[in-house]
Design a protein around this motif. Structure first.
Motif, short mmCIF file in Angstrom:
data_model
loop_
_atom_site.label_atom_id
_atom_site.label_comp_id
_atom_site.label_asym_id
_atom_site.label_seq_id
_atom_site.Cartn_x
_atom_site.Cartn_y
_atom_site.Cartn_z
N TYR A 265 8.98 -8.85 3.66
CA TYR A 265 7.71 -8.11 3.95
C TYR A 265 6.40 -8.64 4.32
O TYR A 265 6.17 -9.78 3.74
N ASN A 266 6.10 -8.29 5.48
CA ASN A 266 5.02 -9.14 5.87
C ASN A 266 3.77 -8.25 6.18
O ASN A 266 3.97 -7.00 6.76
N VAL A 267 2.66 -8.81 6.10
CA VAL A 267 1.41 -7.97 6.27
C VAL A 267 0.08 -8.94 7.17
O VAL A 267 0.19 -10.14 7.04
N PHE A 268 -0.36 -8.22 8.25
CA PHE A 268 -1.33 -9.03 8.90
C PHE A 268 -2.57 -8.44 8.71
O PHE A 268 -2.99 -7.39 8.41
N ASP A 269 -3.84 -9.43 9.10
CA ASP A 269 -5.13 -9.10 9.13
C ASP A 269 -5.55 -8.00 10.08
O ASP A 269 -5.21 -8.40 11.25
N PRO A 270 -6.15 -7.01 9.70
CA PRO A 270 -6.34 -5.98 10.79
C PRO A 270 -7.55 -6.61 11.53
O PRO A 270 -7.49 -6.16 12.79
N ASP A 271 -8.34 -7.55 11.10
CA ASP A 271 -9.61 -8.10 11.85
C ASP A 271 -8.96 -9.15 12.70
O ASP A 271 -9.62 -9.70 13.64
N ASN A 272 -7.87 -10.14 12.39
CA ASN A 272 -7.36 -11.17 12.79
C ASN A 272 -5.75 -10.95 13.16
O ASN A 272 -5.14 -11.61 12.09
N PRO A 273 -5.14 -10.11 13.82
CA PRO A 273 -3.89 -9.86 13.97
C PRO A 273 -2.85 -11.04 13.94
O PRO A 273 -1.70 -10.90 13.62
N GLN A 274 -3.33 -12.24 14.29
CA GLN A 274 -2.53 -13.52 14.34
C GLN A 274 -2.32 -13.83 12.78
O GLN A 274 -1.40 -14.79 12.60
N PRO A 313 -4.88 -0.90 6.97
CA PRO A 313 -4.86 -0.51 8.14
C PRO A 313 -4.20 -1.94 9.01
O PRO A 313 -3.85 -1.83 10.18
N GLY A 314 -3.96 -3.17 8.50
CA GLY A 314 -3.35 -4.14 9.25
C GLY A 314 -1.80 -3.72 9.64
O GLY A 314 -1.09 -2.97 8.69
N GLU A 315 -1.27 -4.38 10.62
CA GLU A 315 0.22 -4.30 11.02
C GLU A 315 0.98 -4.85 9.92
O GLU A 315 0.65 -5.89 9.30
N SER A 316 2.39 -4.42 9.87
CA SER A 316 3.16 -4.63 8.73
C SER A 316 4.86 -4.63 9.23
O SER A 316 5.01 -3.87 10.03
N TYR A 317 5.55 -5.47 8.85
CA TYR A 317 7.11 -5.35 8.80
C TYR A 317 7.92 -5.75 7.74
O TYR A 317 7.46 -6.63 7.06
N GLY A 318 9.04 -5.35 7.40
CA GLY A 318 9.75 -5.48 6.44
C GLY A 318 10.73 -4.38 6.01
O GLY A 318 10.53 -3.29 6.53
N GLU A 319 11.44 -4.61 4.94
CA GLU A 319 12.36 -3.38 4.50
C GLU A 319 11.90 -2.90 3.36
O GLU A 319 11.87 -3.82 2.29
N VAL A 320 12.11 -1.70 2.92
CA VAL A 320 11.81 -0.96 1.53
C VAL A 320 12.88 -0.08 1.40
O VAL A 320 13.21 0.72 2.16
N TYR A 321 13.54 -0.37 0.06
CA TYR A 321 14.63 0.58 -0.39
C TYR A 321 14.14 1.25 -1.61
O TYR A 321 13.73 0.68 -2.70
N ILE A 322 14.56 2.33 -1.93
CA ILE A 322 14.38 3.31 -3.03
C ILE A 322 15.73 3.96 -3.36
O ILE A 322 16.24 4.71 -2.53
#
Length: 505
Positions: A265-274, A313-322
């Motif tokens: 799982y990765n999360v990015f800063d909404p004010d600095n997307p890099q 609010p920042g972009e994110s990607y990764g996998e979540v399982y329940i």
């Protein structure tokens, strides 16, 4: 130190239907740091509002004596004129003004009504130096962190020639380094002859900084003791009226299968997307397990969990399982629908609608369950709310009481109750005991234990290491967005966690 700089004698204050203070006596010696302790609702804030002029003379009975003379404050200005200043837990800086403008707000040096800006900023440097704030006084406060904003508040109080400084929960939102800086400043002020009244729920801080402690309970003075003649356990017992033999009542409970799993799982800063705030995090939680998440402030703990919950609010990607099934969570509603719940770090901003009553706040996250054809069934809503109030021992006059009028501990229970009414499989708790007293903390921990027994998986983010060590079955440590350590309860220690939290292995 002979005599007293402040005496509050037989102070009684009543609100409609409740006696907030009952013949309270409070004495402070000159030049000491005097801690004021008590559970939420004990009367600490009410007593200090009387001292600082928020509640004027005539709205209470009793006497205030400063330097041997009786004072009758009609407003805040008259209290300040007598040398009293208060730093509230909710900071009152004007963020769009500069540091200097904040320090002298309402008290600007002027000639014939024209502000002398050169003198204002020159004088500001002197007061900033007193609180070790080495920043340009023309810097806007909005660009400062919470710790520096608090120093601006203290500098402002000193500029008014305060001889009695009241600090209400001053360390609640500070990092460990900022707390150390605050302690150093208070010691310096003490050496300079400033008297401090220090209100805090953090018992360890009180024993580190205070000379004397006074305990209030249910609006009455329980006792005053020199700090070197008492113990943490004795102070806690005086606060809650009973012995708390184990402040962290963790239970050993057989955990079940993995119910919640996060992969890469990765999360990015909404004010600095890099910029990555969370970098490739993977972990799981089992049924009936408390997973503690430790790390320094800014490590990415809150960003990780609020993003998984669909609320960041920042972009994110990764996998979540329940329960072994991959789920897509794009919003808090998606999270709720999939059995997730989240007690947020800031209950007043994100967890409650303060102008609404207890009932509306409890049912807010689960209104669809009380609706038939789009119409809320009030009887069902009242029934469920009352059951939750009884179950969590929420102290409230009625379901119609505005949550803004409840103590911090009971507000926190309302937030927990709101999410429990959604029947969650996984409960995320971000700083679940921040700003609440020792007795209320114990009750929150007991609720967590009951949820463990019911098979709920709990993820607890906390900045308090004793809490993490005391309640967690397993602990993850995050450093600069990466999971840098994992420890079982029986192998974890403060040293190991701090090493991992600061980048060590």
């Amino acid at each position: 130190m002979a005599g007293y700089i402040l005496e509050m004698r037989n102070i009684t204050k009543e609100f409609p239907g409740v006696k907030a203070l009952n013949n309270v006596n409070f004495k402070v010696r000159p030049g000491e740091i005097h801690a004021l302790c008590g559970e939420n609702g004990a009367g600490k804030s009410t007593l200090m509002k009387i001292l600082s002029g928020v509640y004027p003379y005539g709205t209470y009975s009793g006497e205030i004596i400063i330097d041997g003379e009786e004072q009758r404050f009609n407003n805040i200005a008259s209290s300040e004129a007598a040398g009293i200043a208060i730093i509230n837990q909710e900071l009152t800086v004007v963020k769009q003004l500069t540091i200097g403008e904040n320090i002298f707000l309402g008290n600007e040096p002027n000639r014939y009504g024209i502000i002398n800006w050169h003198q204002l900023y020159y004088e500001s440097k002197k007061w900033m130096s007193a609180v070790k704030l080495e920043i340009n006084p023309q810097t806007k406060v909005v660009n400062l962190g919470v710790g520096h904003q608090q120093m601006v508040e203290i500098a402002k109080a000193l500029s008014k020639k305060a001889k009695i400084l009241i600090l209400d929960e001053p360390s609640a939102a500070l990092t460990e380094n900022e707390v150390e800086t605050l302690m150093d400043i208070l010691r310096t002020l003490k050496n300079d002859g400033v008297t401090c009244i220090y209100i805090s729920h953090k018992i360890n801080e009180i024993f580190e900084i205070a000379d004397t402690v006074t305990i209030l309970r249910d609006g009455e003075t329980i006792g005053t003791k020199p700090i070197d003649q008492t113990t943490e356990n004795e102070v806690i017992a005086m606060m809650v009226g009973r012995e708390l033999s184990n402040r962290f009542p963790r239970i050993n409970h057989e955990t079940g299968e993995v119910i919640f799993e996060v992969k890469n799982y990765n999360v990015f800063d909404p004010d600095n997307p890099q910029r990555k705030l969370v970098d490739n995090a993977s972990f799981n939680v089992r049924r009936g397990e408390i997973l503690g998440i430790a790390g320094l402030m800014g490590a990415g703990r809150t960003e990780l969990m609020s993003s998984i919950f669909g609320g960041f609010p920042g972009e994110s990607y990764g996998e979540v399982y329940i329960n072994g099934q991959k789920v897509e969570i794009k919003s808090p509603q998606d999270a709720i629908n999939n059995g997730l719940a989240m007690v947020t770090e800031d209950r007043k901003r994100y967890g409650l609608v303060l102008i609404h009553d207890v009932k509306k706040n409890l049912t807010l996250a689960n209104l669809k369950n009380y609706c038939r054809s789009g119409v809320i069934n009030p009887n069902e809503e009242i029934h469920e709310s009352q059951e939750m109030v009884n179950s969590l021992s929420i102290k409230t006059p009625s379901l119609e009481t505005k949550v803004n009028n409840l103590s911090g501990g009971n507000q926190q229970k309302v937030v927990v109750g709101k999410w429990l009414l959604t029947r969650p499989l996984i409960l995320i708790m971000d700083e679940p005991t921040r700003g609440i007293d020792v007795g209320a903390k114990y009750e929150i921990y007991s609720i967590m234990n009951e949820l463990k027994k019911q098979g709920v998986a709990i993820i607890m983010i906390s900045s308090e290491l004793p809490e993490i060590l005391g309640m967690s079955d397993r602990i993850l440590v995050i450093y600069e967005g990466k999971i840098n350590g994992e420890f079982r309860h029986d192998e974890a220690s403060q040293e190991k966690i701090m090493l991992a939290a600061t980048g060590g292995n």
